[in-house]
Design an enzyme around this catalytic site. Structure first.
Site, PDB file in Angstrom:
ATOM      1  N   ARG A   1      -0.437 -10.181  10.743  1.00  0.00           N
ATOM      2  CA  ARG A   1       0.763  -9.424  11.102  1.00  0.00           C
ATOM      3  C   ARG A   1       1.942 -10.819  10.918  1.00  0.00           C
ATOM      4  O   ARG A   1       3.134 -10.304  10.905  1.00  0.00           O
ATOM      5  CB  ARG A   1       0.737  -9.157  12.712  1.00  0.00           C
ATOM      6  CG  ARG A   1      -0.172  -8.124  12.986  1.00  0.00           C
ATOM      7  CD  ARG A   1      -0.249  -7.039  12.232  1.00  0.00           C
ATOM      8  NE  ARG A   1      -1.162  -7.099  11.070  1.00  0.00           N
ATOM      9  CZ  ARG A   1      -1.365  -6.383   9.845  1.00  0.00           C
ATOM     10  NH1 ARG A   1      -0.382  -5.618   9.690  1.00  0.00           N
ATOM     11  NH2 ARG A   1      -2.195  -6.441   8.985  1.00  0.00           N
TER      12      ARG A   1
ATOM     13  N   ASP B   1      -4.263   8.281   2.719  1.00  0.00           N
ATOM     14  CA  ASP B   1      -3.808   6.794   3.341  1.00  0.00           C
ATOM     15  C   ASP B   1      -5.033   6.237   4.414  1.00  0.00           C
ATOM     16  O   ASP B   1      -5.662   7.505   5.224  1.00  0.00           O
ATOM     17  CB  ASP B   1      -2.484   7.010   3.884  1.00  0.00           C
ATOM     18  CG  ASP B   1      -1.682   5.631   4.064  1.00  0.00           C
ATOM     19  OD1 ASP B   1      -2.321   4.745   3.551  1.00  0.00           O
ATOM     20  OD2 ASP B   1      -0.836   5.781   4.942  1.00  0.00           O
ATOM     21  N   GLU B   2      -5.178   5.231   4.601  1.00  0.00           N
ATOM     22  CA  GLU B   2      -5.710   4.501   5.423  1.00  0.00           C
ATOM     23  C   GLU B   2      -7.276   5.341   5.534  1.00  0.00           C
ATOM     24  O   GLU B   2      -7.811   5.648   6.683  1.00  0.00           O
ATOM     25  CB  GLU B   2      -5.147   4.743   6.877  1.00  0.00           C
ATOM     26  CG  GLU B   2      -3.895   4.196   7.105  1.00  0.00           C
ATOM     27  CD  GLU B   2      -3.934   2.643   6.994  1.00  0.00           C
ATOM     28  OE1 GLU B   2      -4.767   1.926   6.731  1.00  0.00           O
ATOM     29  OE2 GLU B   2      -3.064   1.906   7.261  1.00  0.00           O
TER      30      GLU B   2
ATOM     31  N   GLN C   1      -9.498  -4.149   7.446  1.00  0.00           N
ATOM     32  CA  GLN C   1      -8.459  -3.707   8.487  1.00  0.00           C
ATOM     33  C   GLN C   1      -9.073  -2.423   9.462  1.00  0.00           C
ATOM     34  O   GLN C   1      -8.366  -1.812  10.064  1.00  0.00           O
ATOM     35  CB  GLN C   1      -7.436  -3.626   8.314  1.00  0.00           C
ATOM     36  CG  GLN C   1      -6.543  -4.778   7.378  1.00  0.00           C
ATOM     37  CD  GLN C   1      -5.156  -4.706   7.177  1.00  0.00           C
ATOM     38  OE1 GLN C   1      -4.118  -4.483   7.864  1.00  0.00           O
ATOM     39  NE2 GLN C   1      -4.884  -4.482   5.785  1.00  0.00           N
TER      40      GLN C   1
ATOM     41  N   LYS D   1       0.670  -1.212   0.123  1.00  0.00           N
ATOM     42  CA  LYS D   1      -0.077  -0.028  -0.044  1.00  0.00           C
ATOM     43  C   LYS D   1       0.905   1.297  -0.001  1.00  0.00           C
ATOM     44  O   LYS D   1       0.717   2.225  -0.830  1.00  0.00           O
ATOM     45  CB  LYS D   1      -0.828  -0.020   1.206  1.00  0.00           C
ATOM     46  CG  LYS D   1      -1.545   1.323   1.533  1.00  0.00           C
ATOM     47  CD  LYS D   1      -2.672   1.056   2.870  1.00  0.00           C
ATOM     48  CE  LYS D   1      -1.716   0.928   3.985  1.00  0.00           C
ATOM     49  NZ  LYS D   1      -1.030   2.118   4.582  1.00  0.00           N
ATOM     50  N   THR D   2       1.782   1.321   0.991  1.00  0.00           N
ATOM     51  CA  THR D   2       2.516   2.617   1.064  1.00  0.00           C
ATOM     52  C   THR D   2       3.329   2.708  -0.189  1.00  0.00           C
ATOM     53  O   THR D   2       3.678   3.794  -0.816  1.00  0.00           O
ATOM     54  CB  THR D   2       3.533   2.607   2.404  1.00  0.00           C
ATOM     55  OG1 THR D   2       2.734   2.123   3.413  1.00  0.00           O
ATOM     56  CG2 THR D   2       4.213   3.746   2.470  1.00  0.00           C
TER      57      THR D   2
END
Length: 609
Positions: A565, A226-227, A257, A31-32
């Site tokens: 994770r 973002d997010e 998430q 994503k980043t």
């Protein structure tokens, strides 16, 4: 990192120029990297730096984005010229920051519209609480209302009014509405804004002054968020207003998430993006680069049970890897001991260095695992919080117990004197001494809680009082194991005195310690080995979520975040009744070890409506 490292879907998202863009980024899907590459791509296409706005939720995320953009720009220039270039100052080129930093920057220029000067003060939480306390002191409230309108409650309600952009007539409680009015006037008189104002007041300016909104729409022609699944109402409208003119809005996130409803986030903002904007380009990032195939498919089989979501199918080129382990234990202490033993064996005999994390739903769960790690000499670090015996409510109670055992302990007595009103202090001082030899540690804690009206004290003074009460209950459960006070205090003292790990050790030997944290804090992180403890009914999902389908779905998202994770190994531990989420994992991806009994055993089966 270069553009050549992007996969086809990432490139599709990066190179889309104009119009609304929804990037649905599954766990571990880059994503980043996609978002930062998109910023650099826009610059390469001739978009002026000052016309780009990139918004994140944390300063850490903003700094990471800046670092990656520096690296991308440098690699592009170096590839073109064959020479090293000094990194440009991205901070002078375009805005990359949090919602609040953007709001502060805008308010610096527009403060006069709200009766402030440009050198206004930003009140932090403590400042806001002090101001609210001063405001309510001017109200002649009846005793019943004083008990209801506690400082943490009012702080939360005022924040809610601002975050949800409620108008005066939408505040149902007239007393709260009056307090809010006086609080707002006091902020203005102090030439100050509180933290929530940094977004809410900007939205209000945009609503009231269309010419001001137009100015910022012309400035920020390309907006990246973002997010996006974590946005609340005021953040949603801030972005909506800024992007309405040009519609060049790119948002990235993963509704699966979304785990911050308690902070006001609304994942429906993400799900409704295609409804809010016409002709939306949707790109699904479904390739996972983090985890083994077994972990990905196990987690996917859980989250598939959520009704409200943007469907996607995660996949990976990584190896299949070990199956997800499920382990049953008799109680929390045996669970912690088993995990600590596994970690100890790996640290002693493991051939490669791997990062290890223990995750849990509530902070109170850290008590057992901390104790087990300490007893086995395993260094650990708690992220985002204090060690169990360093928490304020635990220190208060332990101070009372220590004084009961040792009347000459002036330090513990001073703590009681400092923390409680004189009347309560005198009752505790006399009563604890009289009861110290007669009561078990469990009974003495009960006596302390009753005489100090301690749960009400926590509720009145702390917004996270429920979490603190859970910590106290965990201490009480531990105390049941001790017949006398001396043994209990000795055990606690030995645990408290352990200097577990220093920040220097953390920096130099990060593979040699265990990371402890709640699932909420683990979001965005990854570890080679993950031990999820307390996957029981009542903990995950938490019992407070039982009466709402939406709350259960958020708890399932928490389970999904915890599972994803893990990069190589995932251990799901439970005692008592296993979580319903364990039933949802496809058996082909799991392995039962230890003293586990079959999940479909009639005695253990959980019938779900």
């Amino acid at each position: 990192m270069s553009f050549d490292e992007l996969n086809l879907k990432q490139k599709e998202a990066v190179e889309y120029m104009n119009g609304p863009l929804l990037i649905v980024a599954g766990a571990g899907s880059g994503k980043t990297k996609t978002l930062t590459s998109r910023v650099v791509y826009l610059l390469k296409q001739g978009v002026a730096p000052e016309n780009i706005l990139a918004i994140t939720f944390t300063n850490k995320a903003a700094d990471e984005m800046k670092r990656r953009i520096h690296a991308l720009i440098n690699s592009e220039k170096q590839a073109a010229s064959g020479k090293n270039h000094k990194q440009p100052d991205i901070g002078d080129m375009l805005f990359i920051g949090t919602f609040h930093s953007l709001g502060a920057r805008i308010l610096k220029k527009e403060a006069k519209l709200l009766g402030r000067t440009a050198n206004f003060t930003i009140f932090d939480d403590d400042d806001s609480k002090s101001l609210i306390k001063k405001v309510i002191s001017g109200f002649n409230l009846p005793e019943k209302e004083k008990k209801r309108l506690t400082l943490p409650f009012l702080k939360k309600e005022i924040g809610k009014i601002k975050d949800e952009l409620l108008d005066r007539e939408e505040i149902n409680d007239e007393i709260i509405a009056e307090i809010f009015d006086h609080y707002e006037k006091s902020l203005k008189n102090n030439n100050a804004f509180d933290f929530d104002d940094l977004i809410e007041k900007v939205v209000r300016i945009f609503q009231k002054y269309p010419e001001i909104l137009k100015k910022y729409q012309n400035q920020f022609k390309y907006i990246l968020v973002d997010e996006y699944q974590d946005t609340n109402t005021s953040q949603y409208y801030l972005i909506k207003y800024l992007a309405e003119g040009h519609r060049n809005l790119s948002v990235v996130g993963d509704d699966q998430q979304s785990i911050f409803k308690f902070r006001g986030s609304d994942f429906r903002n993400f799900l409704n993006f295609e409804r809010d904007w016409e002709k939306v380009k949707v790109v699904l990032l479904e390739e996972n680069y983090r985890s083994t195939s077994n972990i990905i498919e196990a987690a996917s089989s859980v989250i598939a049970n959520n009704k409200y979501q943007k469907s996607k199918k995660l996949w990976t080129k990584n190896e299949r890897g070990d199956k997800v382990k499920m382990i049953e234990h008799s109680d929390a202490d045996y669970e912690a001991d088993w995990v600590a033993t596994q970690v100890k064996n790996y640290l002693v005999y493991g051939k490669e260095k791997q990062s290890i994390a223990v995750l849990y739903r509530t902070n109170a769960q850290s008590r057992a695992i901390e104790q087990a790690l300490i007893e086995k000499g395993i260094p650990y670090l708690i992220f985002g919080g204090l060690r169990f015996y360093d928490r304020k409510e635990i220190k208060d109670i332990v101070a009372g117990l220590r004084y009961a055992l040792n009347p000459k302990d002036s330090v513990s007595l001073d703590r009681l004197h400092k923390e409680f009103l004189k009347k309560t202090y005198l009752v505790l001082k006399d009563g604890l001494l009289a009861s110290g030899e007669k009561m078990t540690p469990f009974e003495l804690i009960g006596y302390f809680l009753k005489e100090a009206d301690y749960f009400e004290y926590l509720k009145k003074n702390y917004p996270n009082y429920q979490e603190r009460i859970e910590n106290v209950k965990e201490l009480m459960e531990f105390a049941v194991n001790f017949p006398n006070l001396a043994e209990f205090i000795e055990k606690i003292s030995l645990l408290q005195s352990t200097d577990n790990i220093s920040r220097k050790d953390l920096k130099n030997h990060k593979e040699k310690f265990v990371s402890l944290m709640t699932i909420h804090l683990a979001k965005g992180l990854e570890f080679d080995k993950v031990y999820l403890i307390g996957t029981n009914e009542g903990l995950l999902p938490h019992q407070m979520s039982y009466y709402s389908d939406m709350e259960i779905e958020e708890e399932r998202r928490l389970m999904y975040v915890a599972m994803t994770r893990a990069k190589k190994e995932l251990y799901l531990n439970f005692y008592n009744l296993p979580s319903r989420f364990l039933h949802e994992i496809s058996p082909e991806f799991t392995e039962f070890i230890g003293g586990f009994r079959a999940l479909d055993d009639e005695e253990r089966y959980i019938e779900l409506d």
